[in-house]
Design a protein around this motif. Structure first.
Motif, short mmCIF file in Angstrom:
data_model
loop_
_atom_site.label_atom_id
_atom_site.label_comp_id
_atom_site.label_asym_id
_atom_site.label_seq_id
_atom_site.Cartn_x
_atom_site.Cartn_y
_atom_site.Cartn_z
N HIS A 117 2.65 2.30 3.32
CA HIS A 117 3.64 1.33 3.94
C HIS A 117 4.74 2.36 4.46
CE1 HIS A 117 6.61 -1.64 4.62
NE2 HIS A 117 5.76 -2.74 4.44
N SER A 173 0.90 -1.21 0.09
CA SER A 173 0.07 -0.03 0.00
C SER A 173 0.95 1.29 0.11
CB SER A 173 -0.77 -0.18 1.30
OG SER A 173 -0.03 0.25 2.40
N ASP A 174 0.21 2.44 -0.55
CA ASP A 174 1.11 3.49 -0.46
C ASP A 174 1.36 3.99 0.80
OD1 ASP A 174 0.80 3.42 -3.15
OD2 ASP A 174 -0.49 5.29 -3.16
#
Length: 299
Positions: free
Chosen positions: A207, A204-205
């Motif tokens: 993270h 995911s962005d």
């Protein structure tokens, strides 16, 4: 009988290879195959070039290859891949296998120098006196143009193996078999899989590891700007092009880290200095065509 003259380009990457037939700067045919063992991959590429040669008069051939490469024309292994982490490819005779027996001119350079040339001719590097192109994928490579010419010397730029300041709290050991935590060992595809604990495409962005990745890329940009005075640093490769938040975060960290030392790098100007390559995924293939055009011009 062969028809009008055509340019042939080969982009040899770590995971895929592309053979291109072009009419001037327009790609007319493209063949893509997986990069496997040297004999298999280069043999298939040579077969494709031979098929085109049977149909067309080839004006020149350009080869844009992953490296490191021997680019000293005075050396007997000119056009050969030097020591590389790519299994089986150290010592691969790329230029010889693709051009032996041809009477047309040819040129070889790194894939990133080729992409920089293409961006200088047709993309976001037009008008730049000093231009850098960075690709982040299987590895990390950087091309550098000064006055429109690729920089060569003892070898060619190997910016992917710079070892720079690490972000506070980042304990990732790195994945480069030569240098552990050089830039390639921190942000290339295999390194990201280790840092993220999964394939980068699945992360995911938000993270937390992406912040460290942006820091590392910003450190690389700072080193390039401080040493080369590049007017633009253009990014290609899946990591740079597929995450829309990454380059804006890199710009922010870069400006903070430089601390107003370079007057031409500001929060406003960083948008034009650090950007995605205009040719996108075609920067590499068009780089091979740019090298073919250069070879033809010298003939």
């Amino acid at each position: 009988m062969s028809g009008p003259e055509r340019l042939v380009g080969v982009e040899l990457g770590g995971t895929k290879a592309i053979a291109i037939l072009a009419d001037g700067d327009q790609i007319t045919e493209r063949v893509t195959l997986a990069t496997q063992a040297p004999a298999e991959t280069l043999g298939a590429l040579r077969d494709q070039i031979d098929r085109w040669r049977a149909l067309w008069s080839l004006q020149a051939i350009g080869i844009a290859s992953f490296g490191p490469l021997q680019l000293d024309r005075g050396q007997p292994d000119y056009g050969t891949i030097l020591a590389t982490p790519k299994p089986g490819w150290s010592g691969a005779r790329v230029a010889a296998m693709l051009t032996d027996g041809f009477d047309c001119p040819w040129d070889i350079d790194t894939d990133v120098n080729g992409a920089a040339l293409a961006e200088h001719l047709w993309g976001a590097g037009k008008g730049c006196e000093a231009l850098s192109y960075v690709t982040i994928g299987t590895g990390v490579g950087g091309g550098l143009l000064i006055s429109g010419r690729p920089v060569h010397g003892a070898m060619h730029p190997e910016i992917g193996h710079l070892r720079l300041r690490r972000a506070p709290g980042d304990s990732f050991a790195g994945a480069c078999p030569f240098h552990d935590d050089c830039i390639e060992g921190l942000v290339c595809g295999p390194a990201l899989t280790q840092r993220l604990g999964m394939d980068a495409a699945a992360a995911s962005d938000d993270h937390p590891a992406w912040r460290y990745v942006a820091w590392d890329i910003a450190e690389l940009c700072g080193a390039i700007l401080l040493t080369t005075s590049s007017e633009r640093i253009l990014f290609g490769g899946s990591v740079a092009l597929e995450r829309s938040f990454l380059l804006p975060l890199v710009r922010q960290i870069l400006v903070e880290r430089l601390g107003d030392y370079l007057p031409f790098v500001t929060a406003k100007s960083a948008d034009s200095i650090i950007r995605a390559a205009a040719l996108g995924p075609d920067a590499g293939p068009m780089g091979a065509i740019a090298l073919a055009k250069r070879a033809a011009s010298k003939a």
